[in-house]
Design a protein around this motif. Sequence first.
Motif, PDB file in Angstrom:
ATOM      1  N   THR A 135       0.835  -1.192   0.000  1.00  0.00           N
ATOM      2  CA  THR A 135       0.000   0.000   0.000  1.00  0.00           C
ATOM      3  C   THR A 135       0.874   1.247   0.000  1.00  0.00           C
ATOM      4  O   THR A 135       2.043   1.216   0.390  1.00  0.00           O
ATOM      5  N   LEU A 136       0.293   2.354  -0.450  1.00  0.00           N
ATOM      6  CA  LEU A 136       1.054   3.580  -0.630  1.00  0.00           C
ATOM      7  C   LEU A 136       1.671   4.071   0.669  1.00  0.00           C
ATOM      8  O   LEU A 136       2.757   4.650   0.668  1.00  0.00           O
ATOM      9  N   ASN A 137       1.002   3.832   1.798  1.00  0.00           N
ATOM     10  CA  ASN A 137       1.563   4.332   3.058  1.00  0.00           C
ATOM     11  C   ASN A 137       2.777   3.528   3.512  1.00  0.00           C
ATOM     12  O   ASN A 137       3.477   3.929   4.445  1.00  0.00           O
ATOM     13  N   GLN A 138       3.052   2.388   2.856  1.00  0.00           N
ATOM     14  CA  GLN A 138       4.237   1.602   3.179  1.00  0.00           C
ATOM     15  C   GLN A 138       5.390   1.875   2.202  1.00  0.00           C
ATOM     16  O   GLN A 138       6.551   1.729   2.554  1.00  0.00           O
ATOM     17  N   GLU A 139       5.073   2.250   0.966  1.00  0.00           N
ATOM     18  CA  GLU A 139       6.086   2.609  -0.019  1.00  0.00           C
ATOM     19  C   GLU A 139       5.634   3.879  -0.737  1.00  0.00           C
ATOM     20  O   GLU A 139       5.161   3.838  -1.867  1.00  0.00           O
ATOM     21  N   PRO A 140       5.758   5.037  -0.068  1.00  0.00           N
ATOM     22  CA  PRO A 140       5.222   6.285  -0.630  1.00  0.00           C
ATOM     23  C   PRO A 140       6.060   6.807  -1.792  1.00  0.00           C
ATOM     24  O   PRO A 140       7.242   6.470  -1.939  1.00  0.00           O
ATOM     25  N   VAL A 141       5.429   7.640  -2.606  1.00  0.00           N
ATOM     26  CA  VAL A 141       6.129   8.351  -3.670  1.00  0.00           C
ATOM     27  C   VAL A 141       5.821   9.834  -3.510  1.00  0.00           C
ATOM     28  O   VAL A 141       4.842  10.217  -2.895  1.00  0.00           O
ATOM     29  N   GLY A 142       6.695  10.670  -4.067  1.00  0.00           N
ATOM     30  CA  GLY A 142       6.474  12.099  -3.941  1.00  0.00           C
ATOM     31  C   GLY A 142       7.407  12.869  -4.843  1.00  0.00           C
ATOM     32  O   GLY A 142       8.069  12.304  -5.722  1.00  0.00           O
ATOM     33  N   THR A 143       7.482  14.179  -4.619  1.00  0.00           N
ATOM     34  CA  THR A 143       8.290  15.043  -5.487  1.00  0.00           C
ATOM     35  C   THR A 143       9.350  15.783  -4.681  1.00  0.00           C
ATOM     36  O   THR A 143       9.850  16.825  -5.105  1.00  0.00           O
ATOM     37  N   GLY A 144       9.697  15.280  -3.526  1.00  0.00           N
ATOM     38  CA  GLY A 144      10.605  15.978  -2.632  1.00  0.00           C
ATOM     39  C   GLY A 144      12.069  15.678  -2.874  1.00  0.00           C
ATOM     40  O   GLY A 144      12.437  14.966  -3.817  1.00  0.00           O
ATOM     41  N   PRO A 145      12.932  16.204  -1.997  1.00  0.00           N
ATOM     42  CA  PRO A 145      14.378  16.051  -2.171  1.00  0.00           C
ATOM     43  C   PRO A 145      14.902  14.663  -1.825  1.00  0.00           C
ATOM     44  O   PRO A 145      16.069  14.366  -2.088  1.00  0.00           O
ATOM     45  N   PHE A 146      14.056  13.814  -1.239  1.00  0.00           N
ATOM     46  CA  PHE A 146      14.458  12.455  -0.900  1.00  0.00           C
ATOM     47  C   PHE A 146      13.423  11.476  -1.428  1.00  0.00           C
ATOM     48  O   PHE A 146      12.241  11.800  -1.542  1.00  0.00           O
ATOM     49  N   VAL A 147      13.864  10.274  -1.737  1.00  0.00           N
ATOM     50  CA  VAL A 147      12.967   9.231  -2.239  1.00  0.00           C
ATOM     51  C   VAL A 147      13.008   8.039  -1.298  1.00  0.00           C
ATOM     52  O   VAL A 147      14.026   7.767  -0.647  1.00  0.00           O
ATOM     53  N   PHE A 148      11.902   7.341  -1.248  1.00  0.00           N
ATOM     54  CA  PHE A 148      11.765   6.180  -0.369  1.00  0.00           C
ATOM     55  C   PHE A 148      12.710   5.058  -0.802  1.00  0.00           C
ATOM     56  O   PHE A 148      12.807   4.729  -1.982  1.00  0.00           O
ATOM     57  N   GLU A 149      13.392   4.469   0.193  1.00  0.00           N
ATOM     58  CA  GLU A 149      14.234   3.305  -0.090  1.00  0.00           C
ATOM     59  C   GLU A 149      13.715   2.052   0.599  1.00  0.00           C
ATOM     60  O   GLU A 149      13.541   1.008  -0.028  1.00  0.00           O
TER      61      GLU A 149
END
Length: 355
Positions: free
Chosen positions: A8-22
């Motif tokens: 689900t998105l709350n476990q592997e989020p995406v966005g447009t910020g300076p950091f990305v989910f690992e």
Amino acid sequence: MERVVRPTLNQEPVGTGPFVFESRSLDSVTRLVRHDRWWGGDVHLDALEFRPIPDASTRADLLFSGDVEGLHTIDPATVGDLRDEDSLQNIVDETGQEQFVQLNTAVPPFDDVRARRALALATPLQNYRDLIGLGIARGADQMFVPESDFYNPDVVQQGDDPAAAAALAAQYCADVPDGCSDGRIDVEFQFPAAGVVGARQADILDQGWSAAFNVNFDELAQDQHIVQTVLGQYQATLWRGFGSLEPATNRQTLMCRTIGEGISLNGTRFCSEERDELILDAQAQPDKADRAANWQAVVQDMNDASTRIFLVHTIWDNAFSESVRGACDRTSPDGVPLRCVVNGVNWFDSVWLSD
């Protein structure tokens, strides 16, 4: 075709910020890494790790010992300890977001204004503010701090009057005997699990409420607490809200049109058409003074309805070790300095670590 099951998105989020989910280890650590193609420019840190630590004092101990480089907290006792430590940087924000008891007006007993006012009158405001606020978090009468242009100085939160509360409860019980026991109104109070602090908050409130109410306590995990509140599966609950720099941003929590049969963004489920008109008119006003007059009238309407019992203004402290730099160096793409923290939210694009 084979069905692909994704987290689900709350476990592997995406966005447009300076950091990305690992990666994320539930209830342990969430790791974000630098986004080298971020639209906003250079990012100085290689990675950020966020660790959920529910107990505020434990969180502070980890910062004091150097096991973490930063934290944020709303616990007044911990804020006091952090501000007493000269080696730490404290970015404190108390300009908004209030803590209050929220009442569900769609169900008994709080569909009756007498019950709502009785709970407000029975609330031990001074004890709560002294014992929970500790002179660090300021008492709140409304959704604005006194420094705000929208603050209404004529509005005062009722409380500390158990005799008047008992009299109103007696009136209610005479008309609704099935909702009472031993001359007091029966009610359930939900609050989020917050260790010793959460239980202490509930106990202090009950010391006042017991003059007019029989209170059954329901302590829930934070996610359950939120879900039950937005679904209206509660009578009274401890809540925190508001706090936007422009109050119209909070309109969804106040207006009639956001009351749903299931999910309701207006958590009190109370409809005031007069309030709606004030809010919509405020949105149409280009002049801040005109908007302020409307919002002061909204605050009075909220106080008259007795749907929220304001307790304290939340005090957020984002505290960092000496090695953290640039926490407040955030700027717009045009180089205009921006506010570095709002209600505990910190941006990390400008942050770097010294040796």
